[in-house]
Write a protein that holds these residues in place. Structure first.
Motif, short mmCIF file in Angstrom:
data_model
loop_
_atom_site.label_atom_id
_atom_site.label_comp_id
_atom_site.label_asym_id
_atom_site.label_seq_id
_atom_site.Cartn_x
_atom_site.Cartn_y
_atom_site.Cartn_z
N ARG A 109 0.82 -1.21 0.00
CA ARG A 109 0.00 0.00 0.00
C ARG A 109 0.86 1.27 0.00
O ARG A 109 0.60 2.20 -0.77
N PHE A 110 1.86 1.29 0.86
CA PHE A 110 2.70 2.49 0.96
C PHE A 110 3.47 2.73 -0.32
O PHE A 110 3.51 3.86 -0.85
N TRP A 111 4.09 1.67 -0.88
CA TRP A 111 4.92 1.83 -2.06
C TRP A 111 4.09 2.19 -3.29
O TRP A 111 4.54 2.96 -4.15
N LYS A 112 2.88 1.65 -3.38
CA LYS A 112 2.02 2.00 -4.50
C LYS A 112 1.60 3.47 -4.44
O LYS A 112 1.61 4.17 -5.46
N THR A 113 1.27 3.93 -3.24
CA THR A 113 0.93 5.34 -3.07
C THR A 113 2.11 6.24 -3.40
O THR A 113 1.97 7.29 -4.05
N LEU A 114 3.31 5.81 -2.98
CA LEU A 114 4.51 6.59 -3.27
C LEU A 114 4.78 6.65 -4.77
O LEU A 114 5.15 7.72 -5.29
N CYS A 115 4.59 5.54 -5.48
CA CYS A 115 4.83 5.51 -6.92
C CYS A 115 3.84 6.41 -7.66
O CYS A 115 4.21 7.10 -8.62
N VAL A 116 2.58 6.40 -7.23
CA VAL A 116 1.59 7.30 -7.84
C VAL A 116 2.01 8.76 -7.63
O VAL A 116 1.95 9.58 -8.55
N THR A 117 2.46 9.07 -6.42
CA THR A 117 2.89 10.43 -6.10
C THR A 117 4.09 10.85 -6.94
O THR A 117 4.15 11.98 -7.45
N ILE A 118 5.05 9.94 -7.11
CA ILE A 118 6.23 10.24 -7.92
C ILE A 118 5.83 10.49 -9.36
O ILE A 118 6.36 11.40 -10.03
N GLY A 119 4.89 9.71 -9.88
CA GLY A 119 4.40 9.93 -11.23
C GLY A 119 3.76 11.28 -11.40
O GLY A 119 4.00 11.98 -12.40
N VAL A 120 2.96 11.69 -10.43
CA VAL A 120 2.31 13.00 -10.48
C VAL A 120 3.35 14.12 -10.43
O VAL A 120 3.30 15.09 -11.21
N VAL A 121 4.32 13.99 -9.51
CA VAL A 121 5.35 15.02 -9.36
C VAL A 121 6.20 15.12 -10.63
O VAL A 121 6.57 16.23 -11.05
N SER A 122 6.49 14.01 -11.26
CA SER A 122 7.30 14.02 -12.48
C SER A 122 6.64 14.83 -13.57
O SER A 122 7.26 15.71 -14.20
N MET A 123 5.35 14.55 -13.84
CA MET A 123 4.65 15.28 -14.88
C MET A 123 4.39 16.72 -14.48
O MET A 123 4.42 17.62 -15.33
N ALA A 124 4.13 16.98 -13.20
CA ALA A 124 3.93 18.35 -12.75
C ALA A 124 5.19 19.18 -12.96
O ALA A 124 5.13 20.36 -13.33
N SER A 125 6.35 18.56 -12.75
CA SER A 125 7.62 19.26 -12.98
C SER A 125 7.82 19.58 -14.45
O SER A 125 8.30 20.66 -14.81
N LEU A 126 7.44 18.66 -15.33
CA LEU A 126 7.57 18.91 -16.77
C LEU A 126 6.64 20.02 -17.23
O LEU A 126 7.00 20.78 -18.14
N VAL A 127 5.47 20.11 -16.62
CA VAL A 127 4.56 21.20 -16.97
C VAL A 127 5.19 22.55 -16.63
O VAL A 127 5.08 23.53 -17.39
N ILE A 128 5.87 22.61 -15.49
CA ILE A 128 6.54 23.85 -15.09
C ILE A 128 7.66 24.19 -16.07
O ILE A 128 7.84 25.35 -16.49
N ILE A 129 8.41 23.18 -16.50
CA ILE A 129 9.51 23.41 -17.44
C ILE A 129 9.01 23.89 -18.79
O ILE A 129 9.62 24.77 -19.44
N SER A 130 7.89 23.33 -19.23
CA SER A 130 7.37 23.67 -20.56
C SER A 130 6.70 25.02 -20.60
O SER A 130 6.39 25.53 -21.69
N GLU A 131 6.41 25.62 -19.44
CA GLU A 131 5.77 26.94 -19.42
C GLU A 131 6.74 28.03 -19.89
O GLU A 131 7.91 27.97 -19.64
#
Length: 272
Positions: free
Chosen positions: A250-272
């Protein structure tokens, strides 16, 4: 007669699924990528596209048209999947009156095999829907590059699209493998996804020379909205639902989802 009792993977705590643990965790990462792509990337683009269409056509409307088209895309995939599965069930299940059958003659292993086949078919259908949605999104990203006139903006946007596409390609390939598709089908799907961005760049150059801005923006907004609805369906009803509800980690799956969200959120900031 033998009465067989079947448990699903969600109810059996001793069963962890056919996929290795690494693939299941990476699937959670892919779910986070798709979630962030939907809400931080696709949705704002669709809303901006429809806003520009209404401004150019001098139409004032308060109704959320963009969101409505996204829902239509969501319902489109839902309708296709449920219709196909319904036909599959009618074809495979015997036309026997269950009410007239003795209780001891029921063999639930037959029902389990039918459910397993329908589950696999549904996973493959959703994988192809995911391929179409991400390919359309990639095509529109290429269009954005092709429609740019200034060299500085082209280079910056191309870099952001390339990084963004790498993460999406990994997530798409992962879901294809988990759907148990053939190797040729996976390679063909990956090739199709790979050529969409260059194709979009070429179409963007052609559209800039041939079509009016209003037509290209309107068509792009509608198709982008349908693709967004498709990706919403895949993200919430396929990727996140199946992986989060599965037993263990449960913990690791939640962490992986969070990492995926943060990764794409960071790319959105870069592309702005």
């Amino acid at each position: 007669m033998k009465l067989t009792v079947a448990f699903s993977a969600h109810n059996d705590p001793t069963r962890k699924g056919n996929a290795p643990r690494f693939l299941r965790l990476m699937s959670c990462f892919a779910g986070g990528v798709f979630l962030s792509t939907c809400l931080l990337d696709l949705l704002p683009e669709v809303q901006a596209g429809f806003t520009k269409v209404f401004e150019d056509s001098r139409i004032q409307i308060d109704y959320p048209i963009a969101e409505l088209v996204i829902i239509i895309g969501f319902l489109l995939v839902l309708t296709v999947e449920q219709t196909v599965l319904s036909c599959e069930e009618k074809h495979r299940l015997p036309s026997t009156n269950v009410m007239n059958m003795p209780l001891l003659d029921i063999d639930s292993s037959d029902d389990e095999s039918v459910d397993n086949r329908n589950t696999e078919f549904s996973a493959r259908l959703r994988s192809f829907a995911l391929l179409i949605a991400l390919s359309l999104h990639s095509l529109f990203e290429g269009l954005a590059v092709g429609l740019r006139n200034e060299s500085t903006g082209v280079v910056r946007l191309f870099t952001a699209v390339a990084i963004h596409k790498c993460i999406l390609a990994f997530s798409l390939g992962l879901k294809m493998v988990q759907s148990k598709l053939s190797r040729c089908t996976i390679l063909g799907s990956c090739l199709c996804f790979a050529v969409t961005s260059p194709l979009g760049v070429g179409l963007g150059i052609v559209f800039d020379a041939v079509l009016s801005d209003f037509t290209s923006v309107a068509v792009t907004a509608i198709l982008q909205a349908i693709a967004t609805g498709t990706l919403f369906y895949i993200t919430f009803l396929e990727v996140l639902t199946n992986e989060i509800n599965a037993f263990g980690d449960r913990f690791w799956k939640t962490l992986c989802v969070t990492i995926g969200v943060v990764s794409m959120a960071s790319l959105v900031i870069i592309s702005e």
